[in-house]
Scaffold this active site. Sequence first.
Site, PDB file in Angstrom:
ATOM      1  N   ALA A 187       1.273  -1.487  -0.527  1.00  0.00           N
ATOM      2  CA  ALA A 187       0.304  -0.108   0.025  1.00  0.00           C
ATOM      3  C   ALA A 187       0.847   0.693   0.022  1.00  0.00           C
ATOM      4  O   ALA A 187       1.148   2.014   0.817  1.00  0.00           O
ATOM      5  CB  ALA A 187      -0.531  -0.120   0.935  1.00  0.00           C
ATOM      6  N   HIS A 205       6.942   5.970   1.401  1.00  0.00           N
ATOM      7  CA  HIS A 205       7.765   4.954   0.834  1.00  0.00           C
ATOM      8  C   HIS A 205       8.448   4.955  -0.158  1.00  0.00           C
ATOM      9  O   HIS A 205       9.386   5.175  -0.376  1.00  0.00           O
ATOM     10  CB  HIS A 205       6.764   3.489   0.195  1.00  0.00           C
ATOM     11  CG  HIS A 205       5.919   3.435   1.585  1.00  0.00           C
ATOM     12  ND1 HIS A 205       4.450   3.537   1.748  1.00  0.00           N
ATOM     13  CD2 HIS A 205       6.470   2.485   2.296  1.00  0.00           C
ATOM     14  CE1 HIS A 205       4.002   3.158   2.545  1.00  0.00           C
ATOM     15  NE2 HIS A 205       4.939   2.093   3.083  1.00  0.00           N
ATOM     16  N   ASP A 207       7.500   6.362  12.404  1.00  0.00           N
ATOM     17  CA  ASP A 207       6.956   4.978  12.956  1.00  0.00           C
ATOM     18  C   ASP A 207       9.018   5.264  13.662  1.00  0.00           C
ATOM     19  O   ASP A 207       9.519   4.391  14.118  1.00  0.00           O
ATOM     20  CB  ASP A 207       6.933   3.820  12.489  1.00  0.00           C
ATOM     21  CG  ASP A 207       6.133   3.664  12.105  1.00  0.00           C
ATOM     22  OD1 ASP A 207       4.919   3.740  12.846  1.00  0.00           O
ATOM     23  OD2 ASP A 207       5.595   3.493  10.666  1.00  0.00           O
ATOM     24  N   SER A 210       0.437   7.727   5.776  1.00  0.00           N
ATOM     25  CA  SER A 210       0.144   6.172   6.575  1.00  0.00           C
ATOM     26  C   SER A 210      -0.668   5.621   5.325  1.00  0.00           C
ATOM     27  O   SER A 210      -1.867   5.978   4.899  1.00  0.00           O
ATOM     28  CB  SER A 210      -0.029   6.353   7.721  1.00  0.00           C
ATOM     29  OG  SER A 210      -1.141   5.023   7.994  1.00  0.00           O
ATOM     30  N   ARG A 252      -2.948   3.569   5.942  1.00  0.00           N
ATOM     31  CA  ARG A 252      -4.126   3.262   6.986  1.00  0.00           C
ATOM     32  C   ARG A 252      -5.084   4.687   6.605  1.00  0.00           C
ATOM     33  O   ARG A 252      -5.935   4.603   6.887  1.00  0.00           O
ATOM     34  CB  ARG A 252      -3.866   2.727   8.278  1.00  0.00           C
ATOM     35  CG  ARG A 252      -3.138   1.450   8.689  1.00  0.00           C
ATOM     36  CD  ARG A 252      -3.346   1.274   9.816  1.00  0.00           C
ATOM     37  NE  ARG A 252      -2.904  -0.152  10.363  1.00  0.00           N
ATOM     38  CZ  ARG A 252      -1.447  -0.638  10.918  1.00  0.00           C
ATOM     39  NH1 ARG A 252      -0.099   0.368  10.735  1.00  0.00           N
ATOM     40  NH2 ARG A 252      -1.392  -1.734  10.485  1.00  0.00           N
TER      41      ARG A 252
HETATM   42  O1  PAF Z   1       6.780   0.214   9.033  1.00  0.00           O
HETATM   43  C1  PAF Z   1       6.232  -0.948   8.435  1.00  0.00           C
HETATM   44  O2  PAF Z   1       5.816  -1.252   7.461  1.00  0.00           O
HETATM   45  C2  PAF Z   1       6.632  -2.586   8.540  1.00  0.00           C
HETATM   46  O3  PAF Z   1       6.701  -2.440  10.912  1.00  0.00           O
HETATM   47  C3  PAF Z   1       7.809  -3.228   8.359  1.00  0.00           C
HETATM   48  C4  PAF Z   1       9.124  -2.964   8.827  1.00  0.00           C
HETATM   49  C5  PAF Z   1       7.725  -2.888   6.983  1.00  0.00           C
HETATM   50  C6  PAF Z   1       7.742  -4.271   9.185  1.00  0.00           C
HETATM   51  O4  PAF Z   1       6.396  -5.376   8.674  1.00  0.00           O
END
Ligand code: PAF
Length: 301
Positions: free
Chosen positions: A39, A44, A171, A206, A208
């Site tokens: 997603a 990202h 995070d 995010s 979500r």
């Molecule tokens: O931050 C995330 O997307 C997840 O916690 C990770 C680091 C890919 C681990 O599943």
Amino acid sequence: MSDSAQPMGVVLLSGLDDLHGWRATHGGGTRALVPTMGALHAGHAALIARARADLGGDGRVLVSIFVNPRQFAAGEDLARYPRTLAADCRLAAAAGADAVWAPSVADIYPAPADEGGTPSVPTIHAMTVRPDLADRWEAAARPHHFDGVLTVVNRLFEVTQPDLAYFGEKDYQQLVLVTALAAQRFPALQVVPVPTVRDDDGVALSSRNVFLTDDERRQARALPAALGAAATALAAGRPADWVCADVRGRLTKAGLEVDYVAVSPPLLPGFDGAGRLLAAVRCGSVRLLDTRAVGRDERTR
Ligand code: PAF
């Protein structure tokens, strides 16, 4: 490897064999890993673009996409977590990735060879990695969550063997724990923190956020706004307790259910400035996390 992925400009790898084959044919140069649960969004893309920029044209940027069941508790949103592989491949390619690896649960967590045998993937406990962070903030709100995160990240590091791995600052507690994991178990691996990407209204991106209604989305703006006000108050010399109470008041007034608000001393020396503001709230059905450095570049964090 899937041929259908080629037009998208990125190689799509599925099983472990695919991954090993790709690593064997693209063995040279520095390898960067961007671990994700898919997603993918502009946050990202920033991780991938940073990896590409750090490596230049020589190295290989691998994006892993795996919705890790072990980091979700019963009743959390594992089943509804968005899964958008084709769009993810397009975004990864545009941001500069060379390959996307989307393993199955069996690739990541193979069953023991014998019934009742020893699982081949060790569980990594946050308590052994950073005991000081193992039961506070996110860890208090989501017990066992970080054991699941560290277990999968350890497994991803083992099978992909990157030189560099990229994690978002949003995070933040995860970033600190993963940095400690790497220091303990993968000393040659460098964990690279990447600043949070925000929408125009200040809300941190995010995966979500797609679950927020329009009204909730408007409420969500109170979180970055409150942390911004807190950073200003701390810079003006207000004590941390006062600042946290003020943030709680602002968030509650906006209709958000406060999970925690904290001012932490630096947890990643050399990176954190004077410290960290951390907060998590519930906004409708979505938990929102946000963080900001205190006393360093407060305009962008
Ligand atoms: O931050 C995330 O997307 C997840 O916690 C990770 C680091 C890919 C681990 O599943």
